[in-house]
Enzyme design. Structure first.
Site, PDB file in Angstrom:
ATOM      1  N   HIS A  21     -18.817 -73.335 -16.952  1.00 65.63           N
ATOM      2  CA  HIS A  21     -20.263 -72.436 -16.898  1.00 65.63           C
ATOM      3  C   HIS A  21     -20.636 -72.620 -15.253  1.00 65.63           C
ATOM      4  O   HIS A  21     -20.286 -73.841 -14.890  1.00 65.63           O
ATOM      5  CB  HIS A  21     -21.155 -73.180 -17.719  1.00 65.63           C
ATOM      6  CG  HIS A  21     -22.779 -72.808 -18.011  1.00 65.63           C
ATOM      7  ND1 HIS A  21     -23.356 -72.869 -17.035  1.00 65.63           N
ATOM      8  CD2 HIS A  21     -23.023 -71.850 -18.973  1.00 65.63           C
ATOM      9  CE1 HIS A  21     -24.616 -72.202 -17.552  1.00 65.63           C
ATOM     10  NE2 HIS A  21     -24.578 -71.549 -18.678  1.00 65.63           N
TER      11      HIS A  21
ATOM     12  N   LYS B 251     -29.445 -76.802 -27.736  1.00 71.15           N
ATOM     13  CA  LYS B 251     -28.278 -76.038 -28.569  1.00 71.15           C
ATOM     14  C   LYS B 251     -28.052 -76.673 -29.923  1.00 71.15           C
ATOM     15  O   LYS B 251     -26.895 -76.355 -30.553  1.00 71.15           O
ATOM     16  CB  LYS B 251     -27.094 -75.969 -27.360  1.00 71.15           C
ATOM     17  CG  LYS B 251     -27.467 -75.325 -26.358  1.00 71.15           C
ATOM     18  CD  LYS B 251     -26.147 -75.217 -25.772  1.00 71.15           C
ATOM     19  CE  LYS B 251     -26.493 -74.608 -24.092  1.00 71.15           C
ATOM     20  NZ  LYS B 251     -26.776 -73.311 -23.943  1.00 71.15           N
TER      21      LYS B 251
ATOM     22  N   GLN C 227     -21.372 -77.413 -25.356  1.00 68.26           N
ATOM     23  CA  GLN C 227     -20.538 -76.740 -26.682  1.00 68.26           C
ATOM     24  C   GLN C 227     -20.049 -77.412 -27.726  1.00 68.26           C
ATOM     25  O   GLN C 227     -19.576 -76.854 -28.668  1.00 68.26           O
ATOM     26  CB  GLN C 227     -20.091 -75.434 -26.347  1.00 68.26           C
ATOM     27  CG  GLN C 227     -20.880 -74.485 -25.281  1.00 68.26           C
ATOM     28  CD  GLN C 227     -22.283 -73.936 -25.856  1.00 68.26           C
ATOM     29  OE1 GLN C 227     -22.380 -73.893 -27.135  1.00 68.26           O
ATOM     30  NE2 GLN C 227     -22.819 -73.503 -25.242  1.00 68.26           N
TER      31      GLN C 227
ATOM     32  N   CYS D  43     -22.758 -66.700 -17.618  1.00 65.20           N
ATOM     33  CA  CYS D  43     -22.822 -67.580 -16.909  1.00 65.20           C
ATOM     34  C   CYS D  43     -21.817 -68.214 -16.415  1.00 65.20           C
ATOM     35  O   CYS D  43     -21.340 -69.361 -16.222  1.00 65.20           O
ATOM     36  CB  CYS D  43     -24.070 -68.870 -17.122  1.00 65.20           C
ATOM     37  SG  CYS D  43     -25.825 -68.165 -17.484  1.00 65.20           S
TER      38      CYS D  43
ATOM     39  N   ASP E  26     -18.249 -81.649 -20.010  1.00 62.18           N
ATOM     40  CA  ASP E  26     -19.670 -80.698 -20.247  1.00 62.18           C
ATOM     41  C   ASP E  26     -19.398 -80.520 -21.834  1.00 62.18           C
ATOM     42  O   ASP E  26     -18.815 -79.649 -22.556  1.00 62.18           O
ATOM     43  CB  ASP E  26     -19.416 -79.356 -19.542  1.00 62.18           C
ATOM     44  CG  ASP E  26     -20.620 -78.581 -19.781  1.00 62.18           C
ATOM     45  OD1 ASP E  26     -21.268 -78.778 -20.908  1.00 62.18           O
ATOM     46  OD2 ASP E  26     -20.717 -77.571 -19.359  1.00 62.18           O
TER      47      ASP E  26
END
Ligand code: C6P
Length: 441
Positions: A154, A258, A235, A398, A232
């Site tokens: 991202h 999220k 997600q 993104c 990261d």
């Protein structure tokens, strides 16, 4: 305040029991204990229609919906406990401080951190990565060093490293993406992982493709050359069990919004030794030990990295979201998403001209599906689906470098979460047929 979750009870509604194939069976071993329709009922947004249609929300990769218990936690905090923290010598402030620090402990348990002192509250994953780039990066990256990331990142895990590399005369290198499979070209690691690499930044689960990356292997190999690894987890943390000690990463970032928590809540987790050695990112109140006219000494982490009044209610809301998801069980969340992904892939196969980007094996992917339907432009696709009450995202997500690697300007993207049921897949597939009809596919 305690989090309650009404979705845990024996499944009574066969229509929300997902179709299972042999590959998914093991992963959904715990799934039958959860009534997913009751989970959906925990989210008030689904009580109302959008444009006269029931809402089919398929954009949880952008931000999740919020369960009643999280909304109530914010209401309760502002109604009964609101005060600034770490400052007031009065009961209200002390109670607010205790709630904020309890939320930190909940987050630490959620990701199995050794200590809540390793958990820093940020506004979102983006701020967490910037914190590492500015603080750890400026102290540890120099001319000739390499920062290694992937073509699946991202922009939040690209731009801060570009700024740092340009400032320090370092090199920014990329593990390439195989456009055919939507996976990283791991065979390139031998050449890329040299002893010049000081930091590896890798997305655990891709927001553009759904791909689950082999992060255990990347972490192990990065450590062999002495590099620090930033994962990261924007997600992954909302969707599957993530255990920082088992993974062995050095930094983990994710966004509360999220994972059922309010916007304005995010987390940087870092190994204690690294955080202790890092200089401050932002200067101001609450991050100091002592301030003289010309210089200051700094507080220990996490306070060193939380300058100013933080997003107090949002952090407490994130704690409530951790309780809520833990009550469901993150293995059950993953199992539900595996099952709904399997069902989605079966139904997608019925749509002529539909191409799914990324892995087709549910064991290698999360429940985020980027797709192209013949040459229907993604933004038209989103509008047609919107007219049916179906919310998806369209565009580059993104992730420009990912789009360059796929040789597309953008994709349509549908993502599923704990409140989605097989009937949402059915509505999406009906919407795809409508789009095909309009565009003469
Ligand atoms: N992706 C999406 O629709 P923030 O905005 O800081 O909460 O999260 C940034 C971020 C970082 N890494 C990954 C893998 C992400 O998916 C995101 C956010 C959203 O795909 C908004 S662009």
């Amino acid at each position: 305040m305690t989090a309650t979750m009404s979705g845990i009870r024996e499944a009574t509604d066969p229509s929300c029991t997902p179709t299972v194939t042999a590959t998914a069976t093991a992963a959904i071993a715990h799934d039958s204990a959860i009534d997913w329709r009751a989970v959906k009922a925990d989210f008030p947004i689904f009580d109302h229609e959008v444009g006269g249609k029931p809402l089919t929300y398929l954009d949880s990769t952008a931000t999740s919906q919020k369960p009643r218990v999280v909304i109530d936690t914010l209401h309760e905090f502002y109604s009964h406990h609101n005060a600034n923290i770490h400052r007031g010598l009065y009961a209200l402030s002390e109670a607010a401080t205790a709630m904020y620090e309890q939320a930190r402990a909940k987050v630490a348990r959620f990701i199995h951190a050794r200590s809540s002192r390793e958990v820093i509250f940020t506004r979102n994953a983006t701020e967490a990565i910037n914190l590492v780039a500015y603080s750890w990066g400026r102290a540890n990256i120099g001319p000739g060093d390499t920062i290694l990331i992937t073509e699946m990142e991202h922009h939040a895990d690209i731009v801060p490293w570009q700024i740092l590399a340009q400032e320090k005369g370092a090199t920014l290198a990329y593990i390439p993406l195989d456009p055919a499979t939507g996976t990283l070209q791991m065979d390139k690691l031998d050449d890329l992982l040299t002893d010049k690499v000081k930091l590896v930044g890798v997305v655990h689960v891709s927001n553009a493709l759904g791909t689950i990356n082999p992060v255990e292997e990347i972490i192990r190999r990065a450590h062999e050359v002495g590099a620090v690894v930033l994962l990261d987890g924007a997600q992954s943390v909302p969707h599957m069990p993530v255990d920082v000690q088992a993974l062995g990463c050095d930094f983990l970032v994710f966004s509360g919004h999220k994972m059922c928590a309010p916007t304005g809540s995010g987390v940087l987790w870092g190994r204690r030794e690294l955080l202790n050695a890092m200089p401050p990112f932002l200067g101001g109140g609450d991050m100091i030990r002592r301030v003289t006219m010309q210089s200051s000494t700094y507080a220990e982490p996490p306070a060193r990295f939380e300058a100013g009044t933080p997003a107090i209610a949002e952090a407490i809301g994130l704690g409530a979201a951790c309780d809520y998801l833990s009550a469901i069980g993150m293995a059950n969340v993953r199992a539900h998403e595996v099952a709904i992904s399997q069902y989605a892939l079966e139904r997608f196969a019925e749509v002529p001209g539909l191409h799914i980007f990324g892995p087709l094996d549910v064991r290698q992917r999360g429940a985020t599906f980027s797709f192209a339907l013949a040459d229907v432009p993604p933004h038209d696709m989103a509008s047609i689906l919107d007219s049916e009450g179906i919310a998806i995202r369209a565009g580059h997500h993104c992730c420009h470098p990912t789009m360059f690697a796929l040789d597309v300007a953008g994709t349509s993207r549908a993502s599923f979460y704990i409140y989605n049921l097989n009937e949402d897949v059915d509505r999406l597939v009906a919407g795809l047929h409508k789009a095909a009809q309009i565009f003469g596919v």
